[in-house]
Design an enzyme around this catalytic site. Structure first.
Site, PDB file in Angstrom:
ATOM      1  N   PHE A  63       0.867  -1.188   0.000  1.00  0.00           N
ATOM      2  CA  PHE A  63       0.000   0.000   0.000  1.00  0.00           C
ATOM      3  C   PHE A  63       0.903   1.238   0.000  1.00  0.00           C
ATOM      4  O   PHE A  63       0.803   2.115   0.862  1.00  0.00           O
ATOM      5  CB  PHE A  63      -0.945   0.015   1.211  1.00  0.00           C
ATOM      6  CG  PHE A  63      -1.778  -1.230   1.371  1.00  0.00           C
ATOM      7  CD1 PHE A  63      -2.945  -1.397   0.622  1.00  0.00           C
ATOM      8  CD2 PHE A  63      -1.412  -2.232   2.263  1.00  0.00           C
ATOM      9  CE1 PHE A  63      -3.728  -2.548   0.777  1.00  0.00           C
ATOM     10  CE2 PHE A  63      -2.183  -3.380   2.422  1.00  0.00           C
ATOM     11  CZ  PHE A  63      -3.349  -3.540   1.678  1.00  0.00           C
ATOM     12  N   CYS A  74      -5.279   2.740  10.210  1.00  0.00           N
ATOM     13  CA  CYS A  74      -5.737   4.126  10.374  1.00  0.00           C
ATOM     14  C   CYS A  74      -7.250   4.176  10.593  1.00  0.00           C
ATOM     15  O   CYS A  74      -7.877   5.200  10.372  1.00  0.00           O
ATOM     16  CB  CYS A  74      -5.316   4.976   9.176  1.00  0.00           C
ATOM     17  SG  CYS A  74      -5.978   4.378   7.619  1.00  0.00           S
TER      18      CYS A  74
HETATM   19  N1  SAH Z   1       1.849   4.282   3.184  1.00  0.00           N
HETATM   20  C1  SAH Z   1       1.444   5.379   2.339  1.00  0.00           C
HETATM   21  C2  SAH Z   1      -0.044   5.684   2.415  1.00  0.00           C
HETATM   22  C3  SAH Z   1      -0.964   4.531   2.054  1.00  0.00           C
HETATM   23  S1  SAH Z   1      -2.543   5.063   1.539  1.00  0.00           S
HETATM   24  C4  SAH Z   1       2.305   6.598   2.629  1.00  0.00           C
HETATM   25  O1  SAH Z   1       3.107   6.601   3.587  1.00  0.00           O
HETATM   26  O2  SAH Z   1       2.204   7.581   1.894  1.00  0.00           O
HETATM   27  C5  SAH Z   1      -3.279   3.591   1.010  1.00  0.00           C
HETATM   28  C6  SAH Z   1      -2.893   3.127  -0.386  1.00  0.00           C
HETATM   29  O3  SAH Z   1      -3.443   1.825  -0.551  1.00  0.00           O
HETATM   30  C7  SAH Z   1      -3.419   3.941  -1.558  1.00  0.00           C
HETATM   31  O4  SAH Z   1      -2.347   4.350  -2.362  1.00  0.00           O
HETATM   32  C8  SAH Z   1      -4.333   2.985  -2.357  1.00  0.00           C
HETATM   33  O5  SAH Z   1      -4.188   3.130  -3.765  1.00  0.00           O
HETATM   34  C9  SAH Z   1      -3.805   1.649  -1.925  1.00  0.00           C
HETATM   35  N2  SAH Z   1      -4.715   0.493  -1.973  1.00  0.00           N
HETATM   36  C10 SAH Z   1      -5.970   0.405  -1.472  1.00  0.00           C
HETATM   37  N3  SAH Z   1      -6.433  -0.865  -1.580  1.00  0.00           N
HETATM   38  C11 SAH Z   1      -5.441  -1.601  -2.157  1.00  0.00           C
HETATM   39  C12 SAH Z   1      -5.280  -2.972  -2.495  1.00  0.00           C
HETATM   40  N4  SAH Z   1      -6.244  -3.863  -2.254  1.00  0.00           N
HETATM   41  N5  SAH Z   1      -4.114  -3.364  -3.048  1.00  0.00           N
HETATM   42  C13 SAH Z   1      -3.133  -2.479  -3.294  1.00  0.00           C
HETATM   43  N6  SAH Z   1      -3.213  -1.177  -2.967  1.00  0.00           N
HETATM   44  C14 SAH Z   1      -4.343  -0.727  -2.410  1.00  0.00           C
END
Ligand code: SAH
Length: 393
Positions: free
Chosen positions: A229, A337
């Site tokens: 993610f 979160c």
């Molecule tokens: N760790 C990051 C923030 C994560 S936000 C930082 O420090 O900036 C959550 C992210 O999860 C988003 O980019 C979204 O596109 C992604 N996401 C949501 N569901 C997902 C899934 N099932 N598989 C892969 N990515 C996913």
């Protein structure tokens, strides 16, 4: 200045005596008939004692959000005081600094301003107005931000997700100053990032993980790292800055991954990075290499109280899958979160995952959001981010 009045049912003023800033519709006995969406009103106990001044929304279950527990006008000087205090607190904790130019200035209830978020990104302000009551003060807030911080520009990014509950349409656009460029370059603890304030998630960047990215940096030396993610590569950049030998960023969004590649290159880490577009659940279930460090920072699985059980199963599942891909002696930084998943419950979820994975797991550090995302002692619901840095045998 006289305000409309709202009288609560007997005993329903208890939370307000404890300075909790929310009044639910079921607590209200009587309200001035002329009171409309977004109006200010004074709240009284059934016995006629003043309990606070807030704004009303008949379309929301959360009918009143309190702005002040002291009888006083809610006017320009009220907002000046609150915003000045918010800035003073950030400055006292060293924000901005020579190595970090982006921070949260207003964190809603915790800064005495429910319904308002203001983030600063290298001189640009991004404002989120989430409620009908706050919407009425948009002009006042914008003027004060200009006089307090002289931003290059103020961009409003008020999302449908919250505003629809208030019967408001989403709102987006430049409020003041120069238009926001497509990418703003910011600095966080000495690393550089491009942030897309317009197309990015939330206000553009997850400023709330700042301290935790630095923590991950401290355990990254020589590691092959998997950042799940990854969004625009926040943890990837810090892992590489800590000396990671390779970093894989996995996210479902092609656009976020493109930015993560730009951000790794911006910091000179392009050579150790690969970006993979995939569903993290599927990616982790594949057979493959074991990692020295895995970061797991998913979006909120739990948007309301009734989803806690389903969300807990989701967190357990994804943590279990990640633990199976972690090398003997590897580090694991896992976060949630979801404000409805308490730190205690999150630790229990990780316990269940570790047990099923048959791994010895030691917690090295428990984390939350940084000082520019404070939590009011009277409003614990404002605490949403919890993380655990662990080492697994
Ligand atoms: N760790 C990051 C923030 C994560 S936000 C930082 O420090 O900036 C959550 C992210 O999860 C988003 O980019 C979204 O596109 C992604 N996401 C949501 N569901 C997902 C899934 N099932 N598989 C892969 N990515 C996913």
């Amino acid at each position: 200045m006289t305000y409309l009045r709202c009288i609560l049912k007997p005993g329903k003023d208890k939370p307000l005596i404890g300075r909790h800033p929310w009044v639910f519709s079921g607590a209200i006995n009587e309200i001035d008939e002329s009171c409309a969406k977004g109006d200010l009103l004074e709240i009284y106990s059934a016995e006629g004692e003043y309990r606070g001044t807030g704004y009303f929304n008949p379309e929301s279950q959360l009918s009143v959000r309190i702005l002040s527990f002291k009888k006083r006008p809610i006017d320009t000087s009220f907002f000046q005081e609150r915003l000045k205090r918010a800035l003073e607190i950030r400055r006292k904790v060293g924000l901005p600094s020579s190595s970090t130019d982006s921070f949260r200035l207003v964190h809603a209830e915790a800064d005495g301003l429910p319904g308002l978020i203001v983030d600063f990104y290298a001189g640009y302000a991004v404002v989120q107005i989430l409620t009908a009551g706050m919407e009425k003060f948009k002009g006042v807030i914008t003027d004060i931000l200009v006089s307090l911080l002289s931003p290059k520009g103020i961009f409003e990014k008020s999302p449908a997700e919250f505003r629809s509950k208030e019967g408001l349409l989403p709102a987006e656009g430049c409020l003041v100053g120069e238009p926001v460029p497509d990418l703003v370059e910011i600095r966080e603890n000495g690393q550089r990032f491009y942030v897309d304030l317009k197309k990015g998630q939330k206000t553009g960047f997850f400023l709330d993980q700042r301290d935790n990215r630095d923590l991950v940096k401290s355990v990254s030396a020589g590691a092959n790292v998997l950042n799940c993610f990854s969004y625009t590569g926040g943890f990837s950049v810090f892992a590489a800055a800590g000396g990671a030998s390779s970093v894989i960023s996995v996210d479902a969004s092609a656009y976020a991954l493109e930015l993560s590649e730009k951000n790794m290159a911006l910091n000179g880490f392009g050579a150790v990075h690969s970006a993979v577009q995939a569903d993290v659940f599927e990616y982790l279930r594949q057979e493959g290499e074991a990692f020295d460090l895995i970061v797991l920072d998913p979006p909120a699985f739990c948007k309301n109280k009734s989803h806690v059980d389903a969300a807990a199963r989701g967190y357990k599942d994804i943590n279990l899958c990640a633990l199976k891909r972690l090398r003997q002696g590897g580090f694991f930084y896992t976060a949630s979160c979801s404000s409805h998943i308490s730190a205690d419950l999150f630790q229990k979820i990780l316990f269940a995952a570790a047990k099923d994975a048959g791994r010895e797991l030691r917690i090295l550090s428990k984390t939350s959001h940084p000082a520019d995302h404070p939590v009011s002692i009277y409003h614990p619901e404002g605490e949403y981010l919890k993380g655990l840095l662990c080492i697994a045998d």
